[in-house]
Design a protein around this motif. Structure first.
Motif, PDB file in Angstrom:
ATOM      1  N   VAL A  60      10.378   4.712  61.287  1.00 29.12           N
ATOM      2  CA  VAL A  60      11.954   5.319  60.813  1.00 29.12           C
ATOM      3  C   VAL A  60      12.926   4.494  61.496  1.00 29.12           C
ATOM      4  O   VAL A  60      12.899   3.386  61.882  1.00 29.12           O
ATOM      5  CB  VAL A  60      11.948   6.526  62.031  1.00 29.12           C
ATOM      6  CG1 VAL A  60      10.888   7.599  61.812  1.00 29.12           C
ATOM      7  CG2 VAL A  60      11.852   6.086  63.397  1.00 29.12           C
ATOM      8  N   THR A  61      14.134   4.958  60.577  1.00 28.93           N
ATOM      9  CA  THR A  61      15.271   4.357  60.928  1.00 28.93           C
ATOM     10  C   THR A  61      16.320   5.459  61.489  1.00 28.93           C
ATOM     11  O   THR A  61      16.231   6.539  61.046  1.00 28.93           O
ATOM     12  CB  THR A  61      16.042   3.600  59.565  1.00 28.93           C
ATOM     13  OG1 THR A  61      17.382   3.137  60.082  1.00 28.93           O
ATOM     14  CG2 THR A  61      16.182   4.915  58.409  1.00 28.93           C
ATOM     15  N   ALA A  62      17.006   4.685  62.660  1.00 33.19           N
ATOM     16  CA  ALA A  62      17.736   5.552  63.112  1.00 33.19           C
ATOM     17  C   ALA A  62      19.197   5.807  62.468  1.00 33.19           C
ATOM     18  O   ALA A  62      20.115   6.674  62.867  1.00 33.19           O
ATOM     19  CB  ALA A  62      18.282   5.224  64.676  1.00 33.19           C
ATOM     20  N   HIS A  63      19.379   4.845  61.517  1.00 33.25           N
ATOM     21  CA  HIS A  63      20.759   4.883  60.937  1.00 33.25           C
ATOM     22  C   HIS A  63      20.502   5.550  59.248  1.00 33.25           C
ATOM     23  O   HIS A  63      19.703   5.270  58.510  1.00 33.25           O
ATOM     24  CB  HIS A  63      20.806   3.636  60.497  1.00 33.25           C
ATOM     25  CG  HIS A  63      22.069   3.129  59.721  1.00 33.25           C
ATOM     26  ND1 HIS A  63      23.210   2.843  60.706  1.00 33.25           N
ATOM     27  CD2 HIS A  63      22.469   2.849  58.533  1.00 33.25           C
ATOM     28  CE1 HIS A  63      24.370   2.733  59.831  1.00 33.25           C
ATOM     29  NE2 HIS A  63      23.873   2.573  58.552  1.00 33.25           N
ATOM     30  N   THR A  64      21.345   6.417  59.159  1.00 34.86           N
ATOM     31  CA  THR A  64      21.199   7.117  57.900  1.00 34.86           C
ATOM     32  C   THR A  64      22.875   7.074  57.386  1.00 34.86           C
ATOM     33  O   THR A  64      23.804   6.985  58.046  1.00 34.86           O
ATOM     34  CB  THR A  64      20.972   8.777  57.804  1.00 34.86           C
ATOM     35  OG1 THR A  64      21.809   9.180  58.793  1.00 34.86           O
ATOM     36  CG2 THR A  64      19.574   8.759  58.069  1.00 34.86           C
ATOM     37  N   GLN A  65      22.933   7.162  56.132  1.00 30.81           N
ATOM     38  CA  GLN A  65      24.066   7.255  55.096  1.00 30.81           C
ATOM     39  C   GLN A  65      24.882   8.448  55.535  1.00 30.81           C
ATOM     40  O   GLN A  65      25.968   8.549  55.524  1.00 30.81           O
ATOM     41  CB  GLN A  65      23.915   6.895  53.670  1.00 30.81           C
ATOM     42  CG  GLN A  65      24.873   5.541  53.228  1.00 30.81           C
ATOM     43  CD  GLN A  65      24.149   5.159  51.904  1.00 30.81           C
ATOM     44  OE1 GLN A  65      23.478   5.931  51.294  1.00 30.81           O
ATOM     45  NE2 GLN A  65      24.712   4.189  51.544  1.00 30.81           N
ATOM     46  N   ASP A  66      24.070   9.767  55.385  1.00 39.47           N
ATOM     47  CA  ASP A  66      24.788  11.000  55.377  1.00 39.47           C
ATOM     48  C   ASP A  66      24.747  11.539  56.852  1.00 39.47           C
ATOM     49  O   ASP A  66      25.184  12.770  57.273  1.00 39.47           O
ATOM     50  CB  ASP A  66      24.282  11.878  54.524  1.00 39.47           C
ATOM     51  CG  ASP A  66      22.649  12.038  54.908  1.00 39.47           C
ATOM     52  OD1 ASP A  66      22.261  11.492  55.773  1.00 39.47           O
ATOM     53  OD2 ASP A  66      21.878  12.732  54.043  1.00 39.47           O
ATOM     54  N   ASP A  67      24.196  10.739  57.776  1.00 36.56           N
ATOM     55  CA  ASP A  67      24.134  11.170  59.318  1.00 36.56           C
ATOM     56  C   ASP A  67      23.274  12.361  59.702  1.00 36.56           C
ATOM     57  O   ASP A  67      23.396  13.175  60.544  1.00 36.56           O
ATOM     58  CB  ASP A  67      25.667  11.543  59.874  1.00 36.56           C
ATOM     59  CG  ASP A  67      26.417  10.618  60.456  1.00 36.56           C
ATOM     60  OD1 ASP A  67      25.481   9.551  60.997  1.00 36.56           O
ATOM     61  OD2 ASP A  67      27.440  10.501  60.809  1.00 36.56           O
ATOM     62  N   SER A  68      22.352  12.603  58.647  1.00 38.28           N
ATOM     63  CA  SER A  68      21.352  13.567  58.613  1.00 38.28           C
ATOM     64  C   SER A  68      20.551  13.101  59.761  1.00 38.28           C
ATOM     65  O   SER A  68      20.228  12.145  60.004  1.00 38.28           O
ATOM     66  CB  SER A  68      20.576  13.749  57.152  1.00 38.28           C
ATOM     67  OG  SER A  68      19.758  12.516  57.299  1.00 38.28           O
ATOM     68  N   SER A  69      19.913  14.213  60.213  1.00 39.32           N
ATOM     69  CA  SER A  69      19.250  13.980  61.655  1.00 39.32           C
ATOM     70  C   SER A  69      17.639  13.935  61.267  1.00 39.32           C
ATOM     71  O   SER A  69      17.104  14.460  60.476  1.00 39.32           O
ATOM     72  CB  SER A  69      19.485  15.232  62.434  1.00 39.32           C
ATOM     73  OG  SER A  69      18.402  15.358  63.631  1.00 39.32           O
ATOM     74  N   LEU A  70      16.878  13.091  62.135  1.00 38.60           N
ATOM     75  CA  LEU A  70      15.518  12.787  62.192  1.00 38.60           C
ATOM     76  C   LEU A  70      14.841  14.118  62.757  1.00 38.60           C
ATOM     77  O   LEU A  70      15.474  14.778  63.439  1.00 38.60           O
ATOM     78  CB  LEU A  70      14.868  11.868  62.830  1.00 38.60           C
ATOM     79  CG  LEU A  70      15.263  10.252  62.204  1.00 38.60           C
ATOM     80  CD1 LEU A  70      15.114   9.094  63.422  1.00 38.60           C
ATOM     81  CD2 LEU A  70      14.503  10.348  61.110  1.00 38.60           C
ATOM     82  N   ASN A  71      13.571  14.620  62.409  1.00 38.87           N
ATOM     83  CA  ASN A  71      12.868  15.650  63.045  1.00 38.87           C
ATOM     84  C   ASN A  71      12.320  15.065  64.257  1.00 38.87           C
ATOM     85  O   ASN A  71      11.077  14.609  64.201  1.00 38.87           O
ATOM     86  CB  ASN A  71      11.883  16.236  62.077  1.00 38.87           C
ATOM     87  CG  ASN A  71      11.180  17.445  62.666  1.00 38.87           C
ATOM     88  OD1 ASN A  71      11.109  17.384  63.890  1.00 38.87           O
ATOM     89  ND2 ASN A  71      10.511  17.950  61.948  1.00 38.87           N
TER      90      ASN A  71
END
Ligand code: SAH
Length: 245
Positions: free
Chosen positions: A142-153
């Protein structure tokens, strides 16, 4: 060889971890576009190619993706053999999928070549088996870094029981820690943080979920680093005991 674009993984850093296919592509390249996570030592395999650095490190000045796309297209249309060389594997948090699609939509032949992804190399170099009979029956990258700041489950990650390998997590350690604790993961879950995996400057910091943020700070953990979160990240001896329990 026909003009085409090879999207090639350069592996995690150690030039000996380059695949034979990557070496062949480099030998045939007229133009090589490299990311800044690529170890320049691998360029010994393309001494006569034109090398262009198109770094895209998060937070730093970087070459816009659109410019990289157009550069590849321009050289391919000139009939050049283009190698787009990326750190690790081109399709693990490497935009290989997007670049292949973009080029194919424009009629360019694309070939993807695997590289050894940093998460696998880092774990192996620290003697961490990402799967281990009786301890871990799977791995989740997984990556903790997203472009849209969406959250991981986070709940699914905490309850899934697989080893977690986190990319781009150094700046998000506190958030990762808190989310996994809230999702019910054990505070003493072993964690290994591996910086510069497979390079001469490789460093590893062993910790636990509860302590990883403080331990990383004391260790001065820097990017690029991967986190391995799971029972297998205990020391080899402890993991062997767990497996035989
Ligand atoms: N495509 C790459 C990942 C690119 S994303 C791959 O498959 O490895 C960039 C992230 O990869 C970094 O933030 C870090 O988490 C990880 N990374 C890349 N090279 C690394 C290395 N040598 N050691 C530790 N982590 C690395």
């Amino acid at each position: 060889m026909n003009a085409k674009v090879w999207l090639v993984g350069a592996g995690p850093g150690d030039p000996e971890l380059l695949t034979l296919k990557a070496v062949r592509a480099l030998h045939e390249a007229d133009v090589v576009l490299i990311d800044d996570l690529v170890n320049p030592a691998v360029l010994e395999h393309c001494p006569s190619a034109r090398v262009i650095t198109v770094g895209k490190r998060g937070g730093c000045r970087s070459t816009p993706q659109d410019f990289i796309h157009r550069l590849m297209l321009r050289y391919a249309r000139q009939g050049k053999c283009v190698v787009r060389l990326k750190g690790g594997d081109p399709c693990i948090f490497g935009r290989g999928g997007e670049e292949a699609l973009w080029l194919r939509e424009r009629g360019v032949e694309v070939e993807l070549v695997n590289g050894i992804t940093a998460g696998l190399a880092g774990a192996t170099n620290c003697d961490i088996p990402l799967t281990l009979r009786g301890v871990s029956r799977g791995v989740t990258l997984v990556t903790a870094h997203t472009q849209d700041d969406s959250s991981l489950n986070w709940r699914a990650l905490a309850e899934g029981g697989t080893t977690l390998v986190v990319y781009m997590g150094v700046a998000k350690l506190e958030e990762i820690r808190q989310q996994l604790l809230e999702a019910g993961m054990a505070a003493d879950m072993p964690v290994a943080m591996i910086e510069n995996a497979s390079l001469p400057g490789q460093r590893e910091c062993r910790s636990s979920l509860a302590c990883m943020h403080d331990d990383a700070r004391a260790f001065v953990l820097k990017s690029p680093a991967i986190l391995v979160i799971g029972a297998v990240a205990a020391t080899a001896v402890e993991a062997a005991l767990l497996a035989s329990a």
